[in-house]
Design a protein around this motif. Structure first.
Motif, PDB file in Angstrom:
ATOM      1  N   LEU A 216      41.223  26.908  33.997  1.00 29.19           N
ATOM      2  CA  LEU A 216      39.922  26.738  33.354  1.00 29.19           C
ATOM      3  C   LEU A 216      39.180  25.513  33.870  1.00 29.19           C
ATOM      4  O   LEU A 216      38.092  25.185  33.386  1.00 29.19           O
TER       5      LEU A 216
ATOM      6  N   ALA B  98      41.427  37.428  22.164  1.00 34.14           N
ATOM      7  CA  ALA B  98      40.259  37.181  23.017  1.00 34.14           C
ATOM      8  C   ALA B  98      40.432  35.942  23.887  1.00 34.14           C
ATOM      9  O   ALA B  98      39.837  35.849  24.971  1.00 34.14           O
ATOM     10  N   THR B  99      41.265  35.003  23.445  1.00 30.51           N
ATOM     11  CA  THR B  99      41.484  33.775  24.214  1.00 30.51           C
ATOM     12  C   THR B  99      42.072  34.067  25.586  1.00 30.51           C
ATOM     13  O   THR B  99      41.874  33.299  26.538  1.00 30.51           O
TER      14      THR B  99
ATOM     15  N   VAL C 102      39.235  34.203  28.457  1.00 33.68           N
ATOM     16  CA  VAL C 102      38.255  33.151  28.724  1.00 33.68           C
ATOM     17  C   VAL C 102      38.435  32.638  30.150  1.00 33.68           C
ATOM     18  O   VAL C 102      39.545  32.662  30.704  1.00 33.68           O
ATOM     19  N   ASP C 103      37.326  32.195  30.746  1.00 35.82           N
ATOM     20  CA  ASP C 103      37.361  31.749  32.141  1.00 35.82           C
ATOM     21  C   ASP C 103      36.876  30.323  32.346  1.00 35.82           C
ATOM     22  O   ASP C 103      36.946  29.795  33.460  1.00 35.82           O
ATOM     23  N   ASN C 104      36.366  29.684  31.302  1.00 37.48           N
ATOM     24  CA  ASN C 104      35.879  28.318  31.462  1.00 37.48           C
ATOM     25  C   ASN C 104      35.951  27.580  30.125  1.00 37.48           C
ATOM     26  O   ASN C 104      36.292  28.167  29.087  1.00 37.48           O
TER      27      ASN C 104
ATOM     28  N   GLN D  27      33.678  28.999  27.098  1.00 37.12           N
ATOM     29  CA  GLN D  27      34.220  30.195  26.456  1.00 37.12           C
ATOM     30  C   GLN D  27      35.448  29.848  25.606  1.00 37.12           C
ATOM     31  O   GLN D  27      35.602  30.350  24.488  1.00 37.12           O
ATOM     32  N   ALA D  28      36.308  28.987  26.147  1.00 35.15           N
ATOM     33  CA  ALA D  28      37.502  28.587  25.407  1.00 35.15           C
ATOM     34  C   ALA D  28      37.119  27.849  24.126  1.00 35.15           C
ATOM     35  O   ALA D  28      37.715  28.054  23.062  1.00 35.15           O
TER      36      ALA D  28
ATOM     37  N   GLY E  15      34.387  28.241  22.412  1.00 35.33           N
ATOM     38  CA  GLY E  15      33.823  29.229  21.487  1.00 35.33           C
ATOM     39  C   GLY E  15      34.895  29.963  20.691  1.00 35.33           C
ATOM     40  O   GLY E  15      34.797  30.096  19.461  1.00 35.33           O
ATOM     41  N   VAL E  16      35.946  30.424  21.380  1.00 35.39           N
ATOM     42  CA  VAL E  16      36.996  31.159  20.666  1.00 35.39           C
ATOM     43  C   VAL E  16      37.825  30.219  19.790  1.00 35.39           C
ATOM     44  O   VAL E  16      38.287  30.606  18.708  1.00 35.39           O
ATOM     45  N   ARG E  17      38.000  28.971  20.221  1.00 37.66           N
ATOM     46  CA  ARG E  17      38.736  28.022  19.380  1.00 37.66           C
ATOM     47  C   ARG E  17      37.945  27.709  18.098  1.00 37.66           C
ATOM     48  O   ARG E  17      38.533  27.545  17.024  1.00 37.66           O
TER      49      ARG E  17
ATOM     50  N   ARG F 171      47.839  33.626  30.146  1.00 36.34           N
ATOM     51  CA  ARG F 171      47.025  34.581  29.377  1.00 36.34           C
ATOM     52  C   ARG F 171      47.908  35.587  28.623  1.00 36.34           C
ATOM     53  O   ARG F 171      47.505  36.095  27.558  1.00 36.34           O
TER      54      ARG F 171
END
Length: 506
Positions: free
Chosen positions: A88, A139-140, A143-145, A148-149, A151-153, A218
Motif C-alpha cells: 500500500l 472489503a479490506t 484496498v490498493d492505497n 481506501q484502507a 475508508g474501510v478502517r 489479502r
C-alpha cells in the motif's frame, strides 16, 4: 408475614413460582423494599439450573462474535508484517494513522450505538453490526492505497463500536451482579484468544498459495471476513433479545430470570424501563462510572497497544525468524492472558468484588513494562510479554461489570457501559501513537507510557475503593423513609444511584 405493601406483593406472587416470591416485572411490583433489601426468595437449585441454561444458550454465540470482532480489528497487525505496508506504499506514520482512523469512528459511535442497542434490542442489533464489520473486513482485502484502507478502517470502527458495550449490556439483562463479571470474561477472553488464534490463523492462511484470486496478506482479510459473515447470519437465529421472548425457557424460568435481576435493583418495578434522558445522564455521571471509565482508558492503552504491536515487538526480538514463525511467537503470551482473563473474574464471582481485583491486576503488568525498559535481552523481553498479557484483558470484564453493578435502571446501565467502553477506546486511540517508527526497536516512549498508565490505574483504583467505602458509611446515616416521603413511584425510580437506600458495590 407483615402487612406492608412489599410483603403483600411477595405473598401475592409466591404461589406463581416455587422458590420465588415475586414475578413482578410485568405486574409493576418492586423486588426490594424501601430500604433496598430484597423481598424475594429463590430456590438455589432452580437458579443453578437456569444459570447453566443461560450459559449454554447465550454465552457461546456472543463469545464467537466477539472473537472475530477482535480478530477483524487486530488482523491489520498480522497483515503488516506480511507485506501490507509495502503493497500500500505506507511510509512514516501512515500505519499509525490507519489505526487512528478506526478509533475515531469507534469513539464517536460508542454511546449512540449502545443507546441504539437498547432501542432496537440486542437480539437484532448485535447480529446486524456483526454482519456489517464482517463485510467491511472482507472489503479490506481489495484496498490498493492508504485512502481506501483508511475508508474501510473508518467503517470498521462504526460497526464494531457497538459490540463490546452491546454484549455487556445484553448480558446484564440475564445475570446477577456477582455472576455478570465472569460471564463478561467468557466473551472478553476472546480478545487474548484472538491474539493467539489470530496469529495461528494468519500463519495458516499465509501458508496457502492463494484464496480465490487473492494472495499474500489479502488472504487474511478474505478468510476472516467470510467466517465473520457466516457467524453473524447464524446469530440472527440464535440470539434471544430478553427473557420474556426466550422460546427455550419455560414460563417459570422466564419469571425466575426476571425476578433475579430485579432483586438487586433498588425500587425497580420493571427490568426493561422506558428510555429517557434523565436516566441516561444518571448512568454517565455516576462517580463510579466516571472513575472506572478513566481506569479503563488507561488500561486500554496497554491492551490495544499489545494487540496492534505484538507482532512488531516480536519481530524486533526475533528479527532473523521467518514471518510465519514471528506470527507463531505471538501466540503463547495470549494463551497466558486468556487464562488470567477467566481466573480473575472467576475470583470476582466468588467474592462478589470487582474494585480490589482491578487493583490487583496491575502489579505484574508494571513489572513487565519495567523489564522492557530495563533490558534489551531478547529472552527477558519475550518473557515480559507474558507478564503484560497476564491481567490486562481481565479489566475489560471487571470494569464493565463494575459500572453495571453501580447503577440501577436498565437505561442508566446502557449509558454507563457505553461511556466506559468509549473511554476505553480513547485509550485505544492513544495506543495507536504509542509505538512510533523512530522509537524502535526498543520503543522506550511506548513502553514508558504504558508503565505510567498501569501505575496510575493502581493508584486510582485504590482511591476509588476507599471513596466507595467512605460514601457507603455516610449513606448509612440517611433515613430512606423520610427522604422518599411524598415522592411518586416514578420519582423514586428516577433517583437511580441517588436513592438513599442505594449502596456502592465495590
Amino acid at each position: 408475614m407483615g402487612s406492608s405493601d412489599s410483603d403483600k406483593a411477595a405473598v401475592q406472587h409466591s404461589e406463581t413460582l416455587p422458590g420465588v416470591s415475586s414475578t413482578a416485572a410485568e405486574r409493576g411490583f418492586a423486588a426490594t423494599d424501601q430500604n433496598g433489601q430484597p423481598i424475594v426468595q429463590f430456590d438455589l437449585k432452580a437458579e443453578a439450573r437456569l444459570r447453566r441454561k443461560l450459559d449454554l444458550f447465550i454465552v457461546p454465540t456472543v463469545s464467537l462474535l466477539y472473537l472475530f470482532c477482535f480478530i477483524d480489528r487486530a488482523n491489520i497487525g498480522n497483515a503488516r508484517i506480511a507485506g501490507l505496508e509495502k503493497d500500500l506504499n505506507l511510509t512514516g506514520y501512515d500505519y499509525n494513522a490507519l489505526l487512528s482512523v478506526f478509533y475515531i469512528s469507534y469513539i464517536v459511535f460508542e454511546i449512540p450505538s449502545n443507546i441504539a442497542c437498547k432501542w432496537i434490542g440486542p437480539g437484532w442489533f448485535i447480529p446486524a453490526i456483526s454482519l456489517g464489520f464482517g463485510v467491511v473486513s472482507l472489503a479490506t482485502a481489495f484496498v490498493d492505497n492508504f485512502a481506501q484502507a483508511a475508508g474501510v478502517r473508518f467503517l470498521l470502527g462504526v460497526f464494531e463500536a457497538g459490540m463490546m458495550p452491546g454484549i455487556a449490556y445484553y448480558l446484564s439483562r440475564w445475570y446477577r451482579r456477582a455472576e455478570l463479571t465472569f460471564r463478561l470474561s467468557l466473551y472478553i477472553v476472546m480478545a487474548p484468544m484472538a491474539g493467539a488464534f489470530g496469529g495461528l490463523l494468519a500463519s495458516g492462511i499465509l501458508s496457502l498459495d492463494h484464496v480465490g484470486g487473492v494472495t499474500g496478506w489479502r488472504m487474511i482479510f478474505v478468510v476472516e471476513g467470510i467466517i465473520t459473515i457466516g457467524l453473524s447470519v447464524i446469530s440472527f437465529i440464535t440470539l434471544t433479545d430478553r427473557p420474556e421472548t426466550a422460546r427455550w425457557l419455560t414460563q417459570e424460568e422466564k419469571d425466575l430470570a426476571i425476578a433475579r435481576v430485579k432483586s438487586e435493583r433498588v425500587a425497580t418495578t420493571e427490568v426493561l424501563d422506558r428510555m429517557d434522558t434523565k436516566k441516561l445522564i444518571q448512568g454517565i455521571l455516576s462517580p463510579v462510572t466516571l472513575a472506572t471509565s478513566f481506569m479503563f482508558l488507561l488500561n486500554n492503552i496497554t491492551v490495544q497497544g499489545l494487540a496492534f504491536f505484538a507482532p512488531t515487538i516480536v519481530r524486533t526480538i526475533y528479527p532473523d525468524k521467518s514471518t510465519v514463525m514471528q506470527q507463531l511467537f505471538t501466540v503463547p503470551p495470549y494463551v497466558v492472558g486468556g487464562f488470567f482473563t477467566l481466573a480473575l473474574p472467576l475470583l470476582s464471582w466468588y467474592l462478589d468484588r470487582r474494585q480490589i481485583i482491578i487493583l490487583l491486576s496491575t502489579p505484574l503488568v508494571i513489572v513487565g513494562y519495567s523489564m522492557f525498559l530495563g533490558t534489551t535481552n531478547p529472552s527477558a523481553r519475550y518473557g515480559a510479554t507474558f507478564l503484560l498479557s497476564s491481567s490486562l484483558f481481565a479489566v475489560g470484564a471487571l470494569s464493565n461489570s463494575q459500572v453495571s453493578a453501580n447503577v440501577v435502571s436498565d437505561t442508566a446501565r446502557s449509558s454507563a457501559i457505553g461511556l466506559n467502553v468509549m473511554m476505553g477506546n480513547v485509550g485505544g486511540l492513544i495506543a495507536t501513537w504509542s509505538y512510533l517508527p523512530w522509537d524502535g526497536p526498543n520503543y522506550k516512549i511506548g513502553n514508558g507510557l504504558n508503565l505510567a498508565a498501569c501505575c496510575t490505574v493502581l493508584i486510582l483504583s485504590a482511591v476509588t475503593l476507599l471513596w466507595m467505602k467512605w460514601d457507603n458509611r455516610r449513606r448509612e446515616g440517611r433515613n430512606a423513609e423520610e427522604e422518599l416521603a411524598g415522592m411518586s413511584r416514578q420519582e423514586i425510580q428516577d433517583l437511580d444511584w441517588k436513592h438513599p437506600a442505594f449502596r456502592w458495590r465495590p
